[in-house]
Motif scaffolding. Structure first.
Motif, PDB file in Angstrom:
ATOM      1  N   ARG A 102      14.189 -36.493 101.050  1.00 18.88           N
ATOM      2  CA  ARG A 102      14.720 -36.182 102.385  1.00 18.88           C
ATOM      3  C   ARG A 102      13.545 -36.254 103.356  1.00 18.88           C
ATOM      4  O   ARG A 102      12.401 -36.024 102.974  1.00 18.88           O
ATOM      5  CB  ARG A 102      15.335 -34.786 102.450  1.00 18.88           C
ATOM      6  CG  ARG A 102      16.780 -34.718 101.962  1.00 18.88           C
ATOM      7  CD  ARG A 102      16.897 -34.663 100.483  1.00 18.88           C
ATOM      8  NE  ARG A 102      18.204 -34.085 100.092  1.00 18.88           N
ATOM      9  CZ  ARG A 102      18.472 -33.701  98.869  1.00 18.88           C
ATOM     10  NH1 ARG A 102      17.565 -33.814  97.909  1.00 18.88           N
ATOM     11  NH2 ARG A 102      19.663 -33.193  98.582  1.00 18.88           N
ATOM     12  N   CYS A 253      21.694 -33.050 103.612  1.00 11.79           N
ATOM     13  CA  CYS A 253      20.950 -33.745 104.669  1.00 11.79           C
ATOM     14  C   CYS A 253      20.117 -32.746 105.471  1.00 11.79           C
ATOM     15  O   CYS A 253      20.464 -31.570 105.547  1.00 11.79           O
ATOM     16  CB  CYS A 253      21.926 -34.455 105.599  1.00 11.79           C
ATOM     17  SG  CYS A 253      23.150 -35.488 104.744  1.00 11.79           S
ATOM     18  N   GLY A 322      21.199 -37.959 103.944  1.00 13.05           N
ATOM     19  CA  GLY A 322      20.604 -38.358 105.218  1.00 13.05           C
ATOM     20  C   GLY A 322      21.660 -38.665 106.262  1.00 13.05           C
ATOM     21  O   GLY A 322      22.794 -39.043 105.923  1.00 13.05           O
ATOM     22  N   THR A 323      21.293 -38.513 107.528  1.00 12.76           N
ATOM     23  CA  THR A 323      22.230 -38.776 108.628  1.00 12.76           C
ATOM     24  C   THR A 323      21.536 -39.488 109.783  1.00 12.76           C
ATOM     25  O   THR A 323      20.315 -39.405 109.945  1.00 12.76           O
ATOM     26  CB  THR A 323      22.847 -37.480 109.186  1.00 12.76           C
ATOM     27  OG1 THR A 323      21.799 -36.647 109.680  1.00 12.76           O
ATOM     28  CG2 THR A 323      23.639 -36.736 108.121  1.00 12.76           C
TER      29      THR A 323
END
Length: 378
Positions: A102, A253, A322-323
């Motif tokens: 991340r 995320c 993730g975003t």
């Protein structure tokens, strides 16, 4: 592309509308390259310098993991993909794998957290960079203790959830046979800025999500963690609550800062006759004190329902990591069946509205979230 309409488990119990989650399909697949021939999954994602950068877990034969890289020109368009890993095992504590990254940017520095796996222990580690190209590994940043030591500290005031023993019993037994066997602590995810002057990161000792706040990395000493576990209950921010997450949960995320609070996309797990099912979930944390849960969706944001989510290296997995936010669209990147990198999208405003319709109620007054003490520091 598939559009899923997801709704409440019990529409009579929760005030809710309906969220339209669009599954955009597979973004990355494994290749014939040795470092990623068995799977690509669980990507770290960040937007920087007009590009979207993806650092994904790449799996070689024998379940040896490294971190691959690709660059997107838009949320779904690949512009460049490297043919060698950018991060790989270099030290004894990660000799079997650099897994599940991340990433966030805090001030001038990129923080990339990952699971360091040595073949026995899986612990949270950190690498930092100023340019996304040159990385300095800072080592393991989670506690390195046995389950018995953890249990002794955590139960110094009162009994802890029996699930801690259930999910960590194997580590306890193995540590009695091998003094190098430690309690696993994974899913380390930093908040993208300091809060009240302090760094914060999520981590996960099953079955709950815990949060730690500190000034500098050098604060994370054995004494710090001993005091932290003496106050374990104060540091649990989310525990399994609903049917789709009843077994255990974990960070997904990096938290997204919104006017309503920190939006957290996490994973929830429930057991079935066919094994565990991993879903994407959503919650909202207080902006000024993220130890406080404001709201949580009472149903999964999305779950495995497509063939490549239901069947793969590990079946029945949607694992968000993730975003990217563009205008009002939240793109969520996730590992599908531990074999592919995929993407789903949802309206950011609709998701926040839905969360606020499901605010956490005070267990004694039913008037909203109660106060939570600030973190205990050494």
């Amino acid at each position: 592309m598939k559009e899923n309409l997801v709704g409440p488990l019990n529409p009579d119990q929760y005030c809710t509308t309906m969220l339209a989650v669009k599954k955009k399909g597979i973004l990355l697949q494994k290749t014939q390259l040795g470092f990623e021939c068995d799977g690509v999954l669980n990507p770290a994602v960040i937007s920087y310098n007009n590009s979207i950068h993806i650092f994904y877990r790449a799996v070689a034969k024998g379940n040896y993991s490294s971190i691959g890289y690709c660059r997107l020109s838009s949320p779904l368009e690949i512009e460049e993909r490297y043919d060698t890993p950018v991060l790989f095992p270099q030290f004894d504590y990660e000799v079997h794998g650099v897994e599940d990254p991340r990433i966030v940017k805090i001030d001038h520095l990129f923080y990339l957290t990952y699971t360091a796996y040595d073949g026995s222990n899986a612990l949270g580690a950190l690498a930092v960079s100023t340019d996304l190209q040159n990385w300095q590994k800072r080592g393991i940043i989670t506690p390195q203790i046995t389950y018995d030591v953890f249990h002794h500290l955590a139960e110094s005031k009162e009994k802890i959830n029996k699930k801690y023993l259930r999910f960590n019993e194997d580590f306890r037994l193995r540590s009695q046979q091998n003094n190098k066997m430690l309690m696993w602590d994974k899913n380390v995810i930093f908040f993208p800025r300091r809060i009240n002057g302090m760094l914060h990161f999520l981590h996960r000792i099953r079955p709950d999500i815990q949060l730690v706040a500190f000034n500098e990395l050098t604060d994370l000493t054995p004494e710090f963690w001993q005091n932290y576990f003496l106050h374990l209950d104060d540091n649990i921010i989310l525990a399994p609550k609903h049917k789709h997450e009843v077994s255990y949960i974990g960070g997904g995320c990096p938290p997204i800062e919104t006017a309503e609070g920190w939006l957290l996309i996490y994973h929830g797990v429930h057991d079935t006759v066919k094994g565990y099912v991993y879903c994407a979930c959503a919650a909202l944390l207080d902006l000024h004190n993220p130890f406080i849960e404001i709201a949580r969706l009472p149903y999964a944001l999305f779950k495995p329902d497509l063939e490549w989510e239901l069947k793969g290296e590990v079946n029945n997995v949607c694992f968000p990591t993730g975003t990217i936010v563009e205008n009002d669209t939240l793109y969520i990147y996730y590992g599908a069946a531990d074999e592919h990198v995929a993407c789903a999208s949802v309206s950011m405003s609709d998701l926040l509205t839905e969360l606020l319709l499901n605010r956490k109620k005070d267990e004694t007054t039913n008037e909203g979230p109660h106060t939570h003490p600030l973190p205990n520091l050494v």
